[in-house]
Motif scaffolding. Structure first.
Motif, PDB file in Angstrom:
ATOM      1  N   THR A  68       0.822  -1.217   0.000  1.00  0.00           N
ATOM      2  CA  THR A  68       0.000   0.000   0.000  1.00  0.00           C
ATOM      3  C   THR A  68       0.855   1.266   0.000  1.00  0.00           C
ATOM      4  OG1 THR A  68      -0.119  -0.186   2.398  1.00  0.00           O
ATOM      5  CG2 THR A  68      -2.003  -1.029   1.151  1.00  0.00           C
ATOM      6  N   GLU A  69       2.047   1.162   0.589  1.00  0.00           N
ATOM      7  CA  GLU A  69       2.911   2.331   0.680  1.00  0.00           C
ATOM      8  C   GLU A  69       3.289   2.881  -0.688  1.00  0.00           C
ATOM      9  OE1 GLU A  69       7.334   3.345   2.153  1.00  0.00           O
ATOM     10  OE2 GLU A  69       6.435   1.524   2.968  1.00  0.00           O
ATOM     11  N   TYR A  70       3.277   1.991  -1.691  1.00  0.00           N
ATOM     12  CA  TYR A  70       3.751   2.381  -3.023  1.00  0.00           C
ATOM     13  C   TYR A  70       2.619   2.770  -3.969  1.00  0.00           C
ATOM     14  CZ  TYR A  70       7.668  -0.163  -0.984  1.00  0.00           C
ATOM     15  OH  TYR A  70       8.647  -0.606  -0.140  1.00  0.00           O
ATOM     16  N   GLN A  71       1.354   2.599  -3.560  1.00  0.00           N
ATOM     17  CA  GLN A  71       0.246   2.863  -4.482  1.00  0.00           C
ATOM     18  C   GLN A  71       0.052   4.363  -4.709  1.00  0.00           C
ATOM     19  OE1 GLN A  71      -2.823   0.911  -2.118  1.00  0.00           O
ATOM     20  NE2 GLN A  71      -3.729   2.884  -1.559  1.00  0.00           N
ATOM     21  N   THR A  91       8.496   1.309 -12.534  1.00  0.00           N
ATOM     22  CA  THR A  91       8.950   2.316 -11.579  1.00  0.00           C
ATOM     23  C   THR A  91       9.550   3.496 -12.338  1.00  0.00           C
ATOM     24  OG1 THR A  91      10.236   2.683  -9.556  1.00  0.00           O
ATOM     25  CG2 THR A  91      11.269   1.320 -11.260  1.00  0.00           C
ATOM     26  N   ASP A  92       9.749   4.608 -11.637  1.00  0.00           N
ATOM     27  CA  ASP A  92      10.304   5.831 -12.253  1.00  0.00           C
ATOM     28  C   ASP A  92       9.523   6.228 -13.498  1.00  0.00           C
ATOM     29  OD1 ASP A  92      12.144   5.732 -10.287  1.00  0.00           O
ATOM     30  OD2 ASP A  92      13.888   5.409 -11.564  1.00  0.00           O
ATOM     31  N   VAL A  93       8.190   6.145 -13.415  1.00  0.00           N
ATOM     32  CA  VAL A  93       7.357   6.456 -14.583  1.00  0.00           C
ATOM     33  C   VAL A  93       6.076   7.117 -14.088  1.00  0.00           C
ATOM     34  CG1 VAL A  93       6.166   4.212 -14.573  1.00  0.00           C
ATOM     35  CG2 VAL A  93       6.440   5.458 -16.730  1.00  0.00           C
ATOM     36  N   ASP A  94       5.523   8.034 -14.874  1.00  0.00           N
ATOM     37  CA  ASP A  94       4.198   8.577 -14.570  1.00  0.00           C
ATOM     38  C   ASP A  94       3.180   7.548 -15.048  1.00  0.00           C
ATOM     39  OD1 ASP A  94       5.489  10.833 -13.666  1.00  0.00           O
ATOM     40  OD2 ASP A  94       5.386  11.834 -15.620  1.00  0.00           O
ATOM     41  N   ARG A 109      15.060  -2.975  -7.453  1.00  0.00           N
ATOM     42  CA  ARG A 109      14.477  -2.025  -6.502  1.00  0.00           C
ATOM     43  C   ARG A 109      13.922  -2.755  -5.284  1.00  0.00           C
ATOM     44  NH1 ARG A 109      13.512   3.089  -8.952  1.00  0.00           N
ATOM     45  NH2 ARG A 109      15.380   3.404 -10.222  1.00  0.00           N
ATOM     46  N   LYS A 110      13.504  -1.948  -4.317  1.00  0.00           N
ATOM     47  CA  LYS A 110      12.846  -2.481  -3.138  1.00  0.00           C
ATOM     48  C   LYS A 110      11.443  -2.916  -3.554  1.00  0.00           C
ATOM     49  CE  LYS A 110      12.467   0.447   0.264  1.00  0.00           C
ATOM     50  NZ  LYS A 110      12.908   1.482   1.207  1.00  0.00           N
ATOM     51  N   GLU A 113       8.832  -4.278   2.344  1.00  0.00           N
ATOM     52  CA  GLU A 113       9.522  -4.528   3.604  1.00  0.00           C
ATOM     53  C   GLU A 113       8.617  -5.385   4.477  1.00  0.00           C
ATOM     54  OE1 GLU A 113      10.792  -0.858   5.439  1.00  0.00           O
ATOM     55  OE2 GLU A 113      11.425  -0.056   3.503  1.00  0.00           O
ATOM     56  N   LYS A 125      12.243  -4.644 -11.198  1.00  0.00           N
ATOM     57  CA  LYS A 125      11.137  -3.839 -11.700  1.00  0.00           C
ATOM     58  C   LYS A 125      11.599  -3.346 -13.065  1.00  0.00           C
ATOM     59  CE  LYS A 125       9.336  -2.232  -7.234  1.00  0.00           C
ATOM     60  NZ  LYS A 125       8.864  -1.053  -6.468  1.00  0.00           N
ATOM     61  N   ARG A 127      11.647   0.106 -15.838  1.00  0.00           N
ATOM     62  CA  ARG A 127      11.416   1.541 -16.003  1.00  0.00           C
ATOM     63  C   ARG A 127      11.602   1.893 -17.480  1.00  0.00           C
ATOM     64  NH1 ARG A 127      17.159   3.523 -13.837  1.00  0.00           N
ATOM     65  NH2 ARG A 127      18.308   2.982 -15.702  1.00  0.00           N
TER      66      ARG A 127
ATOM     67  N   ARG B  18      15.456   9.912  -9.933  1.00  0.00           N
ATOM     68  CA  ARG B  18      14.714  10.725 -10.900  1.00  0.00           C
ATOM     69  C   ARG B  18      14.111  11.998 -10.307  1.00  0.00           C
ATOM     70  NH1 ARG B  18       8.705   9.511 -12.700  1.00  0.00           N
ATOM     71  NH2 ARG B  18       8.569  10.564 -14.704  1.00  0.00           N
ATOM     72  N   TYR B  19      13.816  11.979  -9.017  1.00  0.00           N
ATOM     73  CA  TYR B  19      13.031  13.083  -8.443  1.00  0.00           C
ATOM     74  C   TYR B  19      13.913  14.227  -7.951  1.00  0.00           C
ATOM     75  CZ  TYR B  19       9.687   9.385  -8.876  1.00  0.00           C
ATOM     76  OH  TYR B  19       8.920   8.366  -9.405  1.00  0.00           O
ATOM     77  N   LEU B  47      10.235   5.900  -3.714  1.00  0.00           N
ATOM     78  CA  LEU B  47       9.808   5.081  -2.575  1.00  0.00           C
ATOM     79  C   LEU B  47      10.494   3.713  -2.548  1.00  0.00           C
ATOM     80  CD1 LEU B  47       6.004   5.899  -2.661  1.00  0.00           C
ATOM     81  CD2 LEU B  47       7.492   6.240  -0.671  1.00  0.00           C
ATOM     82  N   ASP B  48      10.876   3.225  -3.729  1.00  0.00           N
ATOM     83  CA  ASP B  48      11.471   1.885  -3.780  1.00  0.00           C
ATOM     84  C   ASP B  48      12.992   1.933  -3.911  1.00  0.00           C
ATOM     85  OD1 ASP B  48      11.695   2.795  -6.348  1.00  0.00           O
ATOM     86  OD2 ASP B  48      10.613   1.140  -7.299  1.00  0.00           O
ATOM     87  N   THR B  53      19.909  -0.220  -3.676  1.00  0.00           N
ATOM     88  CA  THR B  53      19.455  -0.186  -5.078  1.00  0.00           C
ATOM     89  C   THR B  53      20.248   0.840  -5.879  1.00  0.00           C
ATOM     90  OG1 THR B  53      17.687   1.464  -4.755  1.00  0.00           O
ATOM     91  CG2 THR B  53      17.119  -0.827  -4.332  1.00  0.00           C
ATOM     92  N   ARG B 340       6.345  12.615   1.644  1.00  0.00           N
ATOM     93  CA  ARG B 340       5.881  11.233   1.505  1.00  0.00           C
ATOM     94  C   ARG B 340       7.022  10.320   1.047  1.00  0.00           C
ATOM     95  NH1 ARG B 340       1.676   8.209  -2.669  1.00  0.00           N
ATOM     96  NH2 ARG B 340       2.230   6.177  -1.817  1.00  0.00           N
TER      97      ARG B 340
END
Lengths: 140, 348
Positions: A68-71, A91-94, A109-110, A113, A125, A127, B18-19, B47-48, B53, B340
């Motif tokens: 949920t933390e990543y949603q 990841t790293d994408v809109d 990537r993570k 946890e 993942k 990108r 990236r950010y 976040l990841d 990484t 966040r």
């Protein structure tokens, strides 16, 4: 603790390491006891190149426990250059920029946890492929 | 200092998330915009992402440029002040991910912002003594700054990896190195504390400036060089002003530090800071260029190195994404998203 379960698949997850079937020569991911193409049992370890394209995708707004933390995040089927289809997070994408056929590359990537005291699970993942030459920067 | 066997950099790799958080965003939230900005913006990890990484991608880029098998690397050393675990090495995760296990030495290094160059000194010694042919040293961080503190404008994330090997295979060979260390508590973080404490202005003259100038002056004297002998120089970059001022104090020009000065665009990437400056310089270097690298780590100390670029640079520069390609890959975030992404929200 699920440590042995994660530890067993570490190599596969960190570096997209699959197999090549000794009988039919086809690439296999993830590794299996039996080749899904020819049902023979002998395979050799094969690290995949990590490049592919988005085959299909869906954006997750209501993630399962642990994620949920990543949603919101996008999960995609990636058609690897070598052939196999892999399910992975992008990841790293809109999220709104994702499209079928989008060229992507593997990064480690993570994934999640196991709580504040638990194991950190890392894995592949994908990108958008990083352009090696400079492009016009976004404006804030 | 110089090893018995001549060594150099075989491959190098950068990684920057990236950010970006514009410094003006921090000033908007905490000072109604009334603050001098030490950088334009800083890199923020997703976040990841964490030190592991970040180190993995930098290491893969170094391997791509080095053109050697991961199995031939006999040491993977990661310097950081933000290792993901308090106990459990980051370096084993990195070594496993790049395929260097199990015939490898692995350990994590700590020395604030110079943990990465300390690992580099050790890699030079390991290869230079003839114990092995290839060793990897990485500096990577996801630095923490207390909300509203001066550090919050600059604490950033990034990583840089170097493979040290025999001089004859190198894209830049080592001429010599020098380390200068004293017990100077300008910045520290106690166990279980999330954010570090720092001495404000004390981090300047008695810490940053004293240690870097002593290290660089001693190295130049040892090698018999003057600043004019160098094509480029890279200094640790806690902000934009400090590396500019120390360059001036030592007699280096603005042009000599231009290519490696990344802090205005990515902030202070801690253990990666000076090492990322060097990847940016190597991306544009030409054979024969002499390059000075001088790190700074709070606590405090500085490692200084002199490298000379070889003919092998040109074929290896484009084998992995450049430092500037990562800087150009830029997604700005506002302070709320930053809070966040850096897990500064109390969720329970």
């Amino acid at each position: 603790m699920n440590v042995p379960r994660y530890w067993r698949s570490e190599r596969t997850r960190y570096g997209l390491v699959g197999e090549i079937c000794r009988s039919c020569g086809k690439p296999i991911f993830p590794p299996r006891d039996v080749c899904p193409h020819c049902t023979d049992e002998g395979q050799d370890v094969h690290p995949f190149g990590g490049k592919g394209q988005v085959y299909s995708f869906s954006t997750v707004y209501d993630a399962p426990a642990g994620y949920t933390e990543y949603q919101p995040y996008t999960v995609a089927l990636i058609k690897l250059d070598e052939g196999p289809l892999v399910t992975a997070q992008l990841t790293d994408v809109d999220n709104e920029a994702v499209h079928i056929g989008m060229p992507v590359e593997m990064v480690t990537r993570k994934i999640k946890e196991e709580g504040e005291n638990g194991l950190i699970i890392y894995g592949y993942k994908f990108r958008p492929v990083l352009e090696s030459k400079s492009s016009r920067p976004d404006r804030f | 200092m110089k090893p018995l066997r001549e060594v150099g950099i075989i491959g190098y790799g950068a990684y920057i998330p990236r950010y970006r958080l514009p410094a003006a965003e921090v000033a908007r939230v905490w000072t109604e915009g009334h603050a001098g900005l030490p950088v334009e913006e800083k890199s923020v990890p997703g976040l990841d992402e964490d030190t592991a990484t970040i180190a993995i991608e930098a290491a893969r880029n170094a391997l791509a440029r080095g053109g050697i098998a991961a199995q031939s690397i006999r040491a993977v050393w990661v310097g950081s002040e933000s290792h993901p675990y308090a106990v459990k090495p980051t370096s084993t995760i990195v070594a496993e991910a790049i395929g260097a296990t199990p015939q490898v030495s692995a350990a994590d290094w700590e020395f604030a912002c110079k943990a990465g160059t300390e690992a580099l000194q050790a890699a030079i010694a390991l290869v230079g003594s003839g114990m092995t042919d290839f060793a990897m040293a990485i500096g990577a961080d996801t630095a923490q700054g207390r909300p509203g503190d001066a550090l919050e404008y600059t604490t950033a994330a990034g990583g840089a990896a170097y493979i040290i090997g025999p001089r004859e295979h190198s894209l830049a060979y080592l001429e010599g190195s020098y380390s200068y260390v004293t017990d100077t508590p300008d910045f520290f973080r106690r166990p279980y504390q999330h954010y570090p404490e720092h001495g404000g202005r004390f981090t300047g003259q008695p810490a940053y400036f004293k240690h870097i100038t002593h290290a660089v002056e001693a190295l130049l004297q040892e090698l018999g060089y003057t600043p004019g002998d160098f094509a480029a120089a890279v200094f640790h970059q806690p902000n934009t002003k400090f590396p500019q001022r120390v360059a001036q104090m030592l007699g280096f020009s603005k042009e000599q530090i231009r290519v490696g000065l990344l802090a205005p665009k990515i902030g202070n990437t801690y253990a990666a800071s000076s090492l990322l400056g060097l990847t940016a310089v190597l991306d544009e270097a030409k054979p024969g260029d002499r390059i000075l690298l001088a790190s700074f780590g709070s606590g405090a100390g500085s490692d200084a190195f002199s490298f000379v670029v070889t003919d092998l640079i040109q074929e290896r520069q484009r084998l992995a994404p450049t430092t500037q390609a990562y800087i150009a890959r830029r997604k700005p975030v506002d302070y709320a998203l930053y809070v966040r992404y850096r897990r500064k929200l109390q969720m329970h």
